[in-house]
Write a protein that holds these residues in place. Structure first.
Motif, PDB file in Angstrom:
ATOM      1  N   ILE A 257       0.970  -1.429  -0.242  1.00 11.92           N
ATOM      2  CA  ILE A 257      -0.037  -0.164  -0.033  1.00 11.92           C
ATOM      3  C   ILE A 257       1.191   1.349  -0.105  1.00 11.92           C
ATOM      4  CG2 ILE A 257      -1.395   1.140   0.964  1.00 11.92           C
ATOM      5  CD1 ILE A 257      -2.880  -1.689   2.604  1.00 11.92           C
ATOM      6  N   CYS A 258       1.796   1.312   0.897  1.00  6.80           N
ATOM      7  CA  CYS A 258       2.510   2.291   0.803  1.00  6.80           C
ATOM      8  C   CYS A 258       3.340   3.248  -0.608  1.00  6.80           C
ATOM      9  CB  CYS A 258       3.777   2.443   1.962  1.00  6.80           C
ATOM     10  SG  CYS A 258       3.292   1.607   3.980  1.00  6.80           S
ATOM     11  N   LEU A 259       4.139   1.267  -1.075  1.00  6.96           N
ATOM     12  CA  LEU A 259       4.837   1.799  -2.305  1.00  6.96           C
ATOM     13  C   LEU A 259       3.774   2.301  -3.495  1.00  6.96           C
ATOM     14  CD1 LEU A 259       6.829  -1.993  -2.720  1.00  6.96           C
ATOM     15  CD2 LEU A 259       7.650   0.278  -2.604  1.00  6.96           C
ATOM     16  N   GLY A 260       2.479   2.045  -3.105  1.00  8.92           N
ATOM     17  CA  GLY A 260       2.166   2.755  -4.369  1.00  8.92           C
ATOM     18  C   GLY A 260       1.907   4.735  -4.457  1.00  8.92           C
ATOM     19  N   PHE A 261       1.417   5.128  -2.479  1.00  9.45           N
ATOM     20  CA  PHE A 261       1.669   6.160  -2.202  1.00  9.45           C
ATOM     21  C   PHE A 261       3.480   6.620  -2.778  1.00  9.45           C
ATOM     22  CE2 PHE A 261      -1.645   5.685   0.619  1.00  9.45           C
ATOM     23  CZ  PHE A 261      -1.786   6.669   0.007  1.00  9.45           C
ATOM     24  N   LEU A 262       4.557   5.765  -2.549  1.00  8.35           N
ATOM     25  CA  LEU A 262       6.074   5.800  -3.581  1.00  8.35           C
ATOM     26  C   LEU A 262       5.350   6.068  -4.799  1.00  8.35           C
ATOM     27  CD1 LEU A 262       8.575   4.428  -2.696  1.00  8.35           C
ATOM     28  CD2 LEU A 262       8.425   4.768  -4.964  1.00  8.35           C
ATOM     29  N   ALA A 280       2.988  23.728  -6.541  1.00 10.32           N
ATOM     30  CA  ALA A 280       2.757  23.195  -6.695  1.00 10.32           C
ATOM     31  C   ALA A 280       3.748  21.409  -5.819  1.00 10.32           C
ATOM     32  CB  ALA A 280       2.619  22.393  -8.094  1.00 10.32           C
ATOM     33  N   THR A 281       4.705  21.114  -6.205  1.00  9.60           N
ATOM     34  CA  THR A 281       5.125  20.224  -6.057  1.00  9.60           C
ATOM     35  C   THR A 281       5.369  20.291  -4.366  1.00  9.60           C
ATOM     36  OG1 THR A 281       7.149  20.679  -7.755  1.00  9.60           O
ATOM     37  CG2 THR A 281       8.050  19.506  -6.533  1.00  9.60           C
ATOM     38  N   ARG A 282       5.514  21.558  -3.921  1.00 14.86           N
ATOM     39  CA  ARG A 282       5.523  21.815  -2.142  1.00 14.86           C
ATOM     40  C   ARG A 282       3.956  20.600  -1.428  1.00 14.86           C
ATOM     41  NH1 ARG A 282       9.547  26.214  -3.157  1.00 14.86           N
ATOM     42  NH2 ARG A 282       7.878  26.716  -3.570  1.00 14.86           N
ATOM     43  N   PHE A 283       3.337  21.483  -2.333  1.00 17.53           N
ATOM     44  CA  PHE A 283       2.071  21.030  -1.548  1.00 17.53           C
ATOM     45  C   PHE A 283       1.621  19.788  -1.593  1.00 17.53           C
ATOM     46  CE2 PHE A 283      -2.983  20.891  -2.235  1.00 17.53           C
ATOM     47  CZ  PHE A 283      -3.318  22.173  -0.871  1.00 17.53           C
ATOM     48  N   SER A 284       1.914  18.977  -3.172  1.00 14.89           N
ATOM     49  CA  SER A 284       1.809  17.548  -3.179  1.00 14.89           C
ATOM     50  C   SER A 284       2.057  17.303  -1.970  1.00 14.89           C
ATOM     51  CB  SER A 284       2.748  17.218  -4.750  1.00 14.89           C
ATOM     52  OG  SER A 284       1.511  15.804  -4.752  1.00 14.89           O
ATOM     53  N   ILE A 285       3.799  17.224  -1.820  1.00 18.05           N
ATOM     54  CA  ILE A 285       4.249  16.884  -0.908  1.00 18.05           C
ATOM     55  C   ILE A 285       3.374  16.881   0.555  1.00 18.05           C
ATOM     56  CG2 ILE A 285       6.679  17.024   0.802  1.00 18.05           C
ATOM     57  CD1 ILE A 285       7.851  17.767  -1.735  1.00 18.05           C
ATOM     58  N   LYS A 286       2.958  17.308   1.159  1.00 21.27           N
ATOM     59  CA  LYS A 286       2.686  17.780   2.111  1.00 21.27           C
ATOM     60  C   LYS A 286       1.205  17.276   1.834  1.00 21.27           C
ATOM     61  CE  LYS A 286       3.554  22.820   3.136  1.00 21.27           C
ATOM     62  NZ  LYS A 286       2.835  24.087   2.586  1.00 21.27           N
ATOM     63  N   VAL A 287       0.739  17.037   1.721  1.00 23.85           N
ATOM     64  CA  VAL A 287      -0.612  16.416   0.940  1.00 23.85           C
ATOM     65  C   VAL A 287      -0.888  14.640   1.032  1.00 23.85           C
ATOM     66  CG1 VAL A 287      -2.868  15.531  -0.232  1.00 23.85           C
ATOM     67  CG2 VAL A 287      -2.154  18.141  -0.016  1.00 23.85           C
ATOM     68  N   LEU A 288       0.879  14.126   0.693  1.00 23.02           N
ATOM     69  CA  LEU A 288       0.822  13.206   0.286  1.00 23.02           C
ATOM     70  C   LEU A 288       1.346  12.444   1.513  1.00 23.02           C
ATOM     71  CD1 LEU A 288       2.703  13.340  -2.776  1.00 23.02           C
ATOM     72  CD2 LEU A 288       1.619  11.266  -2.921  1.00 23.02           C
ATOM     73  N   ILE A 289       2.055  13.356   2.061  1.00 22.57           N
ATOM     74  CA  ILE A 289       2.421  12.612   3.584  1.00 22.57           C
ATOM     75  C   ILE A 289       1.674  12.601   4.794  1.00 22.57           C
ATOM     76  CG2 ILE A 289       3.738  13.261   5.758  1.00 22.57           C
ATOM     77  CD1 ILE A 289       5.863  14.505   4.245  1.00 22.57           C
ATOM     78  N   ILE A 340       5.831   7.038   5.775  1.00 26.30           N
ATOM     79  CA  ILE A 340       6.285   7.945   5.972  1.00 26.30           C
ATOM     80  C   ILE A 340       7.526   7.314   5.500  1.00 26.30           C
ATOM     81  CG2 ILE A 340       7.992   9.504   7.854  1.00 26.30           C
ATOM     82  CD1 ILE A 340       6.473   8.008  10.384  1.00 26.30           C
ATOM     83  N   TYR A 341       8.371   7.123   5.228  1.00 29.76           N
ATOM     84  CA  TYR A 341       9.846   6.670   4.273  1.00 29.76           C
ATOM     85  C   TYR A 341       8.934   6.531   2.996  1.00 29.76           C
ATOM     86  CZ  TYR A 341      10.671   1.904   4.275  1.00 29.76           C
ATOM     87  OH  TYR A 341      10.545  -0.122   4.193  1.00 29.76           O
ATOM     88  N   PRO A 342       8.161   5.566   2.691  1.00 30.56           N
ATOM     89  CA  PRO A 342       8.114   5.081   0.667  1.00 30.56           C
ATOM     90  C   PRO A 342       7.571   6.633   0.148  1.00 30.56           C
ATOM     91  CG  PRO A 342       7.070   4.038   2.417  1.00 30.56           C
ATOM     92  CD  PRO A 342       7.466   4.842   3.283  1.00 30.56           C
ATOM     93  N   VAL A 343       6.856   6.623   1.109  1.00 28.60           N
ATOM     94  CA  VAL A 343       6.624   8.896   0.748  1.00 28.60           C
ATOM     95  C   VAL A 343       7.548   9.357   0.200  1.00 28.60           C
ATOM     96  CG1 VAL A 343       4.943  10.610   0.576  1.00 28.60           C
ATOM     97  CG2 VAL A 343       4.088   8.935   1.382  1.00 28.60           C
ATOM     98  N   LEU A 344       8.649   9.129   1.543  1.00 23.50           N
ATOM     99  CA  LEU A 344       9.810  10.624   1.097  1.00 23.50           C
ATOM    100  C   LEU A 344      10.946   9.770  -0.233  1.00 23.50           C
ATOM    101  CD1 LEU A 344      10.124  10.922   4.995  1.00 23.50           C
ATOM    102  CD2 LEU A 344       8.970  12.834   3.275  1.00 23.50           C
ATOM    103  N   SER A 345      10.803   8.862   0.053  1.00 24.99           N
ATOM    104  CA  SER A 345      11.667   8.161  -1.215  1.00 24.99           C
ATOM    105  C   SER A 345      11.134   8.568  -2.174  1.00 24.99           C
ATOM    106  CB  SER A 345      11.846   6.199  -0.927  1.00 24.99           C
ATOM    107  OG  SER A 345      12.774   6.082   0.311  1.00 24.99           O
ATOM    108  N   GLY A 346       9.650   8.397  -2.384  1.00 23.88           N
ATOM    109  CA  GLY A 346       8.966   8.613  -3.770  1.00 23.88           C
ATOM    110  C   GLY A 346       9.050  10.307  -4.251  1.00 23.88           C
ATOM    111  N   VAL A 347       9.089  10.856  -3.225  1.00 25.05           N
ATOM    112  CA  VAL A 347       9.885  12.696  -3.471  1.00 25.05           C
ATOM    113  C   VAL A 347      10.563  12.512  -3.968  1.00 25.05           C
ATOM    114  CG1 VAL A 347      10.145  14.804  -2.487  1.00 25.05           C
ATOM    115  CG2 VAL A 347       7.948  13.470  -1.974  1.00 25.05           C
TER     116      VAL A 347
END
Length: 439
Positions: A257-262, A280-289, A340-347
């Motif tokens: 599931i987390c890899l989906g967010f990655l 838009a990049t910065r805003f997307s990061i906040k919503v994703l996390i 937490i960390y998969p989203v940040l890795s995806g970013v």
């Protein structure tokens, strides 16, 4: 009067809140459009591995330990290498799509097939010579022999990774990965009755379970692997490997599931950088996390509530099931950290910062997580629990490091870098060449 303050006075507070809600809603739709098919595909695909483990666990405890070694050591290693080799494809396809360089997507996909196929072929001896490899690493002879035999069954499946990984990245970048989700669902639906047919009706045992996995995969992280290997040196290796791998696979299933967010993070960041929109990049990061953490908390609660019964889904061995139950708290912590960390890795991957992520992973996992786990497991005699505590410390350190990196990154500068990268790899389309020739 300052223009920013003047603008705020002219806009009612309620309007600002309404605009924020609308922006969050719009961004969430974009995220889920990519994340949901990716989540479904990964959960269903990994589910076939879980189902196979469950069938084998009810056949033989030795084969369960052998399967655990292969699946969490060599298979994850090969998969991890391919993911790393394919990460550039994810970055380039996402940024090219954002920049409307659509004709380049197929070029990047074909290049990734060639590179991944050659890479996997170089890794093939790990599967061909599985038994002597595990004996060399000090595993019990009966477990090593079982693992070596099961390794051969995994060879057809790992070549499937070459195409499934890259095709998913290619489609994800274009927000067209729903077909992958449907294929994976069909794979899982077919896999369960096929496993039952081969194992229980035809009485093919472990061969039947692995054969079903190979057939259903036609339809369709090294770090944890070392920890399972360390578990093999415990006083009761069979129980330790089996229980630990069950927990890791439950953790891994939720991690899909987390890899989906990655994947969603990579696509959204790459798209916005390709378009040249740092805000838009910065805003997307906040919503994703925020979205990912909320989901992580939900599954953490489930692991805590059902911790005493999870083991019996995979084995009839009471000792193994009780060991799984004793690890349920650590499993819940791992599930929370997964959010937490998969989203940040995806970013980071979306921005093309794979090299930095690789350095962070190496330091946090191999210089912190594994040494701490080995120290707690063997010196402090915490055994499997100690190994997993070390793993969680490594993941926590990684999450903090990636958070700091995302916070300190100059996204305006990343927009410029993305533009330069796309121009460097750009090839003219046939339409452009035709127009130039006509001129």
């Amino acid at each position: 009067m300052d223009n920013g303050i003047h603008d705020k006075l002219l806009v009612p507070e309620g309007k600002e809140v309404s605009d924020l809600k609308e922006r969050v809603y719009d961004e969430s739709k974009k995220i889920w459009r990519v994340a949901l098919p990716g989540i479904i595909a990964r959960v269903a695909s990994f589910g076939t591995i879980i189902v196979t483990q469950s069938f084998i666990g009810h056949i033989s405890s030795v084969d369960l330990a052998g399967y655990a070694l292969v699946q969490t050591l060599t298979v994850r290693f090969a998969n991890g290498v391919l993911i790393g080799m394919s990460s550039a494809t994810e970055t380039l396809c996402g940024q090219a799509y954002g920049a409307r360089q659509h004709h380049m997507l197929g070029v990047y996909l074909q290049r990734s097939w060639i590179v991944d196929f050659l890479t996997l072929t170089l890794l093939l001896p790990l599967f061909i010579f599985g038994a002597p490899l595990f004996q060399l690493l000090g595993q019990e002879e009966s477990i090593a022999r079982s693992a070596g035999y099961i390794s051969w069954w995994f060879i057809p499946m790992i070549y499937n990774f070459v195409f499934t990984l890259t095709m998913q990245m290619y489609l994800q970048a274009q927000q067209k990965n729903s077909i992958v989700a449907w294929i994976s669902i069909a794979q899982l639906i077919i896999h369960v009755p096929l496993s039952w047919l081969f194992v229980y009706y035809l009485h093919w045992g472990t061969d039947g379970a692995m054969g079903a996995l190979c057939i259903s995969s036609c339809l369709e992280l090294w770090y944890n692997s070392i920890l399972v290997l360390l578990a093999g040196y415990m006083s009761n290796a069979e129980v330790a490997i089996s229980a630990f791998s069950i927990c890791l696979n439950i953790n891994g299933w939720e991690f899909m599931i987390c890899l989906g967010f990655l994947g969603a993070a990579c696509v959204r960041i790459a798209n916005e950088l390709g378009r040249g929109d740092a805000k838009a990049t910065r805003f997307s990061i906040k919503v994703l996390i925020i979205t990912s953490v909320v989901i992580g908390v939900f599954f953490t609660i489930i692991c805590l509530v059902l911790g005493n019964t999870l083991g019996f889904l995979f084995t009839n061995d009471v000792e193994v099931a009780n060991t799984v139950s004793s690890l349920s708290l650590l499993l819940a912590i791992s599930v929370l950290l997964n959010s937490i960390y998969p989203v940040l890795s995806g970013v980071a991957v979306g921005a093309g910062l794979q090299g930095t992520v690789a350095i962070i992973n190496l330091c946090c996992f191999y210089l912190i997580g594994i040494p701490v786990g080995a120290l707690l497991g063997y010196v402090a005699n915490l055994e499997v629990k100690g190994i997993w505590i070390g793993m969680n410390i490594g993941v926590l350190t990684q999450s903090l490091a990636l958070s700091y990196m995302a916070w300190k990154t100059d996204w305006d500068e990343q927009v410029k870098i993305a533009s330069e990268r796309l121009q460097r790899w750009y090839l003219k389309s046939s339409d452009e060449n035709g127009n130039n020739g006509h001129a």
